[in-house]
Design a protein around this motif. Structure first.
Motif, PDB file in Angstrom:
ATOM      1  N   THR A   2      52.633 -18.710  31.562  1.00 39.59           N
ATOM      2  CA  THR A   2      51.438 -18.291  30.844  1.00 39.59           C
ATOM      3  C   THR A   2      51.738 -17.210  29.820  1.00 39.59           C
ATOM      4  N   ASN A  60      31.470 -23.660  34.943  1.00 40.95           N
ATOM      5  CA  ASN A  60      32.008 -23.014  33.745  1.00 40.95           C
ATOM      6  C   ASN A  60      32.268 -21.531  33.955  1.00 40.95           C
ATOM      7  N   MET A  63      35.453 -21.290  35.664  1.00 43.20           N
ATOM      8  CA  MET A  63      36.558 -21.538  34.737  1.00 43.20           C
ATOM      9  C   MET A  63      36.940 -20.272  33.967  1.00 43.20           C
ATOM     10  N   ILE A  64      35.983 -19.412  33.688  1.00 42.99           N
ATOM     11  CA  ILE A  64      36.296 -18.152  33.016  1.00 42.99           C
ATOM     12  C   ILE A  64      37.207 -17.319  33.900  1.00 42.99           C
ATOM     13  N   MET A  67      40.644 -18.862  33.768  1.00 44.48           N
ATOM     14  CA  MET A  67      41.331 -18.557  32.509  1.00 44.48           C
ATOM     15  C   MET A  67      41.882 -17.139  32.504  1.00 44.48           C
ATOM     16  N   ARG A  68      41.143 -16.218  33.078  1.00 45.42           N
ATOM     17  CA  ARG A  68      41.629 -14.833  33.165  1.00 45.42           C
ATOM     18  C   ARG A  68      42.856 -14.734  34.051  1.00 45.42           C
ATOM     19  N   GLY A  71      45.537 -18.116  32.279  1.00 43.94           N
ATOM     20  CA  GLY A  71      45.651 -18.415  30.860  1.00 43.94           C
ATOM     21  C   GLY A  71      44.865 -19.666  30.507  1.00 43.94           C
ATOM     22  N   LEU A  72      44.544 -19.786  29.238  1.00 43.93           N
ATOM     23  CA  LEU A  72      43.673 -20.863  28.771  1.00 43.93           C
ATOM     24  C   LEU A  72      44.285 -22.248  28.952  1.00 43.93           C
ATOM     25  N   SER A  73      45.498 -22.449  28.460  1.00 44.16           N
ATOM     26  CA  SER A  73      46.059 -23.808  28.454  1.00 44.16           C
ATOM     27  C   SER A  73      46.265 -24.353  29.856  1.00 44.16           C
ATOM     28  N   ALA A  75      44.782 -23.314  32.690  1.00 42.33           N
ATOM     29  CA  ALA A  75      43.492 -23.425  33.381  1.00 42.33           C
ATOM     30  C   ALA A  75      42.751 -24.698  32.990  1.00 42.33           C
ATOM     31  N   ILE A  76      42.653 -24.945  31.699  1.00 44.39           N
ATOM     32  CA  ILE A  76      41.913 -26.115  31.237  1.00 44.39           C
ATOM     33  C   ILE A  76      42.636 -27.398  31.641  1.00 44.39           C
TER      34      ILE A  76
END
Length: 120
Positions: A2, A60, A63-64, A67-68, A71-73, A75-76
């Motif tokens: 990450t 959602n 999901m925040i 992501m914390r 990381g974004l990539s 997590a999504i």
């Protein structure tokens, strides 16, 4: 993985457990939302639609947190493939839907892509 500094073994295990727990919660919320949405399509009960919207919103918000943590990539990607597999399982097992071979290959490719992201 990450862009964060390397973790010692204990922190790495804690990280994995934390990511897995948040991912599990988020996917369960999204699955419940998808199931409520599908039930709404079948009988047009507005309470089912409202329930689906609340469940998707909670998913959602989860999901925040994911992501914390990761990381974004990552997590999504993890969430998308986990939902892909689980929602297709529910569609087939609960709603008697069928996957064509194109869809089945798509699910397998999704699993392969996230596997490559995690191990690479």
């Amino acid at each position: 993985m990450t862009g964060r500094p390397a973790l010692d073994k204990t922190r790495q295990q804690e990280f994995i457990v934390r990511v897995a727990a948040i991912l599990f919660i988020a996917v369960c919320l999204f699955l419940a939302g998808a199931t409520a949405s599908r039930a709404y399509v079948s009988n047009s009960n507005l309470w089912l639609l409202a329930t689906a919207l609340v469940l998707y919103t909670l998913g959602n918000l989860s999901m925040i947190a994911l992501m914390r943590t990761s990381g974004l990539s990552l997590a999504i990607s993890l969430s998308s493939v986990a939902q892909l597999v689980a929602i297709n399982a529910i569609a087939v097992l609960v709603f008697d839907e069928r996957l064509g071979w194109h869809q089945a290959v798509g699910v397998l490719l999704g699993i392969a892509s996230v596997t490559l992201m995690v191990i690479g």
